[in-house]
Design a protein around this motif. Sequence first.
Motif, PDB file in Angstrom:
ATOM      1  N   THR A 159       5.443   0.882  -0.779  1.00 33.22           N
ATOM      2  CA  THR A 159       5.698   1.313   0.611  1.00 33.22           C
ATOM      3  C   THR A 159       4.155   2.784   0.939  1.00 33.22           C
ATOM      4  OG1 THR A 159       7.990   0.852   0.902  1.00 33.22           O
ATOM      5  CG2 THR A 159       7.345   2.345   2.201  1.00 33.22           C
ATOM      6  N   HIS A 160       4.435   3.383  -0.118  1.00 32.06           N
ATOM      7  CA  HIS A 160       3.878   4.465  -0.436  1.00 32.06           C
ATOM      8  C   HIS A 160       2.380   4.292  -0.703  1.00 32.06           C
ATOM      9  CE1 HIS A 160       8.220   6.696   0.127  1.00 32.06           C
ATOM     10  NE2 HIS A 160       8.305   5.360  -0.583  1.00 32.06           N
ATOM     11  N   LEU A 161       2.022   3.736  -1.052  1.00 29.84           N
ATOM     12  CA  LEU A 161       0.779   3.672  -1.375  1.00 29.84           C
ATOM     13  C   LEU A 161      -0.041   4.246  -1.242  1.00 29.84           C
ATOM     14  CD1 LEU A 161      -0.010  -0.705  -2.559  1.00 29.84           C
ATOM     15  CD2 LEU A 161      -0.220   1.916  -4.045  1.00 29.84           C
ATOM     16  N   PRO A 162      -0.570   4.063   0.510  1.00 27.46           N
ATOM     17  CA  PRO A 162      -1.809   4.473   0.752  1.00 27.46           C
ATOM     18  C   PRO A 162      -1.374   7.024   0.718  1.00 27.46           C
ATOM     19  CG  PRO A 162      -0.198   3.368   2.626  1.00 27.46           C
ATOM     20  CD  PRO A 162       0.208   3.839   1.485  1.00 27.46           C
ATOM     21  N   GLU A 163       0.001   6.980   0.261  1.00 32.58           N
ATOM     22  CA  GLU A 163       0.018   8.448  -0.071  1.00 32.58           C
ATOM     23  C   GLU A 163      -0.644   8.539  -1.330  1.00 32.58           C
ATOM     24  OE1 GLU A 163       2.330   8.009   3.395  1.00 32.58           O
ATOM     25  OE2 GLU A 163       1.674   6.669   1.952  1.00 32.58           O
ATOM     26  N   THR A 164      -0.370   7.753  -2.168  1.00 35.66           N
ATOM     27  CA  THR A 164      -0.236   7.672  -3.544  1.00 35.66           C
ATOM     28  C   THR A 164      -1.708   7.670  -3.880  1.00 35.66           C
ATOM     29  OG1 THR A 164       1.555   6.656  -3.691  1.00 35.66           O
ATOM     30  CG2 THR A 164       0.214   6.376  -5.706  1.00 35.66           C
ATOM     31  N   LEU A 165      -2.859   6.641  -3.124  1.00 36.96           N
ATOM     32  CA  LEU A 165      -4.206   6.765  -3.192  1.00 36.96           C
ATOM     33  C   LEU A 165      -4.968   8.178  -2.910  1.00 36.96           C
ATOM     34  CD1 LEU A 165      -4.357   3.629  -1.874  1.00 36.96           C
ATOM     35  CD2 LEU A 165      -4.906   3.768  -4.129  1.00 36.96           C
ATOM     36  N   ILE A 166      -4.770   8.417  -2.195  1.00 36.08           N
ATOM     37  CA  ILE A 166      -4.990   9.866  -1.429  1.00 36.08           C
ATOM     38  C   ILE A 166      -4.829  10.715  -1.752  1.00 36.08           C
ATOM     39  CG2 ILE A 166      -5.081  11.509   0.764  1.00 36.08           C
ATOM     40  CD1 ILE A 166      -4.117   8.877   2.068  1.00 36.08           C
ATOM     41  N   GLU A 167      -3.260  10.873  -3.175  1.00 30.91           N
ATOM     42  CA  GLU A 167      -3.446  11.852  -4.066  1.00 30.91           C
ATOM     43  C   GLU A 167      -4.158  11.682  -4.764  1.00 30.91           C
ATOM     44  OE1 GLU A 167      -1.595  14.510  -3.544  1.00 30.91           O
ATOM     45  OE2 GLU A 167      -0.991  14.372  -1.448  1.00 30.91           O
ATOM     46  N   ALA A 168      -4.113  10.734  -5.696  1.00 26.24           N
ATOM     47  CA  ALA A 168      -5.378   9.888  -7.104  1.00 26.24           C
ATOM     48  C   ALA A 168      -6.790  10.486  -6.083  1.00 26.24           C
ATOM     49  CB  ALA A 168      -5.063   8.955  -6.913  1.00 26.24           C
ATOM     50  N   LEU A 169      -7.188  10.647  -5.114  1.00 22.72           N
ATOM     51  CA  LEU A 169      -8.678  10.751  -4.904  1.00 22.72           C
ATOM     52  C   LEU A 169      -8.664  12.196  -4.905  1.00 22.72           C
ATOM     53  CD1 LEU A 169     -11.354   9.811  -3.434  1.00 22.72           C
ATOM     54  CD2 LEU A 169     -10.484  10.023  -1.128  1.00 22.72           C
ATOM     55  N   ASP A 170      -7.517  12.490  -4.021  1.00 22.46           N
ATOM     56  CA  ASP A 170      -7.658  14.849  -4.202  1.00 22.46           C
ATOM     57  C   ASP A 170      -8.091  14.481  -5.825  1.00 22.46           C
ATOM     58  OD1 ASP A 170      -7.704  16.864  -2.435  1.00 22.46           O
ATOM     59  OD2 ASP A 170      -5.621  16.998  -2.068  1.00 22.46           O
ATOM     60  N   ALA A 171      -7.936  14.061  -6.598  1.00 22.36           N
ATOM     61  CA  ALA A 171      -6.874  14.903  -7.656  1.00 22.36           C
ATOM     62  C   ALA A 171      -8.112  14.387  -8.651  1.00 22.36           C
ATOM     63  CB  ALA A 171      -5.941  14.344  -8.978  1.00 22.36           C
ATOM     64  N   ALA A 172      -9.099  13.835  -8.192  1.00 23.96           N
ATOM     65  CA  ALA A 172     -10.655  13.094  -8.804  1.00 23.96           C
ATOM     66  C   ALA A 172     -11.393  13.862  -8.278  1.00 23.96           C
ATOM     67  CB  ALA A 172     -10.846  11.914  -8.156  1.00 23.96           C
ATOM     68  N   LEU A 173     -11.271  14.120  -7.117  1.00 21.51           N
ATOM     69  CA  LEU A 173     -12.438  15.111  -6.293  1.00 21.51           C
ATOM     70  C   LEU A 173     -12.348  17.046  -6.616  1.00 21.51           C
ATOM     71  CD1 LEU A 173     -12.210  14.326  -2.530  1.00 21.51           C
ATOM     72  CD2 LEU A 173     -13.924  13.049  -4.760  1.00 21.51           C
ATOM     73  N   GLN A 174     -10.945  17.498  -7.520  1.00 23.72           N
ATOM     74  CA  GLN A 174     -10.329  18.455  -7.524  1.00 23.72           C
ATOM     75  C   GLN A 174     -11.433  18.486  -9.099  1.00 23.72           C
ATOM     76  OE1 GLN A 174      -9.634  20.929  -6.193  1.00 23.72           O
ATOM     77  NE2 GLN A 174      -9.402  20.274  -4.618  1.00 23.72           N
ATOM     78  N   ALA A 175     -11.000  17.250  -9.793  1.00 24.72           N
ATOM     79  CA  ALA A 175     -11.918  17.263 -11.152  1.00 24.72           C
ATOM     80  C   ALA A 175     -13.055  17.584 -11.268  1.00 24.72           C
ATOM     81  CB  ALA A 175     -11.531  15.988 -11.693  1.00 24.72           C
ATOM     82  N   GLY A 176     -13.954  17.087 -10.259  1.00 26.01           N
ATOM     83  CA  GLY A 176     -15.750  17.199  -9.726  1.00 26.01           C
ATOM     84  C   GLY A 176     -16.070  15.673  -8.758  1.00 26.01           C
ATOM     85  N   GLY A 177     -15.963  14.937  -9.034  1.00 28.80           N
ATOM     86  CA  GLY A 177     -15.657  13.938  -8.021  1.00 28.80           C
ATOM     87  C   GLY A 177     -17.649  14.076  -7.623  1.00 28.80           C
ATOM     88  N   ASP A 178     -18.236  13.520  -6.555  1.00 23.70           N
ATOM     89  CA  ASP A 178     -19.428  12.997  -6.422  1.00 23.70           C
ATOM     90  C   ASP A 178     -20.092  14.457  -6.642  1.00 23.70           C
ATOM     91  OD1 ASP A 178     -22.196  12.645  -5.757  1.00 23.70           O
ATOM     92  OD2 ASP A 178     -21.177  11.581  -4.075  1.00 23.70           O
TER      93      ASP A 178
END
Length: 233
Positions: A159-178
């Motif tokens: 039910t919360h997959l959209p929010e979970t995916l975005i939180e994971a993306l946000d963490a990855a971008l904070q780690a450096g991203g592209d």
Amino acid sequence: MTLSLIHVQPATGTVAALTATGGVAVGGYVHHVWRGLGACATQGLATNPWYPEGVRHALRQGHFAREALQRVVQRDDGASSRQCLVMDANGQSAVHTGHDNLPVIASELRPTAAAAGNMLANEQVVATLLRTFLALSCANPDDVWSRNAPPRYHDGYETHLPETLIEALDAALQAGGDNRGTRSAALRIESFDAAPIDLRVDWDDAPAEALRALVRRVRDPGFAAFLASLPKQ
């Protein structure tokens, strides 16, 4: 750079994907999901938009992820420029990364969830993406990460997959991203008991936040009621 995560829940057939890149309109080219069947993300120095058709056909024929991936790579004269991540209906995954892709290149494969990226700021970006997804979704993320244990997903996590995916993306971008910066992001979720969710940010200085704003609009009671009224299959 392109950074992708794909997830398959064998018990329900739900399939999800998340992608982000420094270029425009990543959602139109990179990730492809098919409920009850699997998913793929085709990216790299030069994306091959015909991989998904071949992968889907192979999965429908009953091939596992590794076999489906090998089939499309073997037919591609430009495979050295591709990175492709595939997951089948059982949650098994495989990745191809050609030698011409630009560093930093990384991939992490775990049961039912996997991530890959190229032209990354550092090697931790992909690991952060996947580990954050697991930490938010299942009760045994450390065992999944360190021992490839089957994830024990929380009740109702889909039910919360959209929010979970975005939180994971946000963490990855904070780690450096592209290493060029990230300008577009997208997610898609398909299941048997709800309408598909297909959200895309084609160009934005803060694509994770823009994607989060789209999810809030999807969760608005009026639009949520519209989605719930659509036929289910």
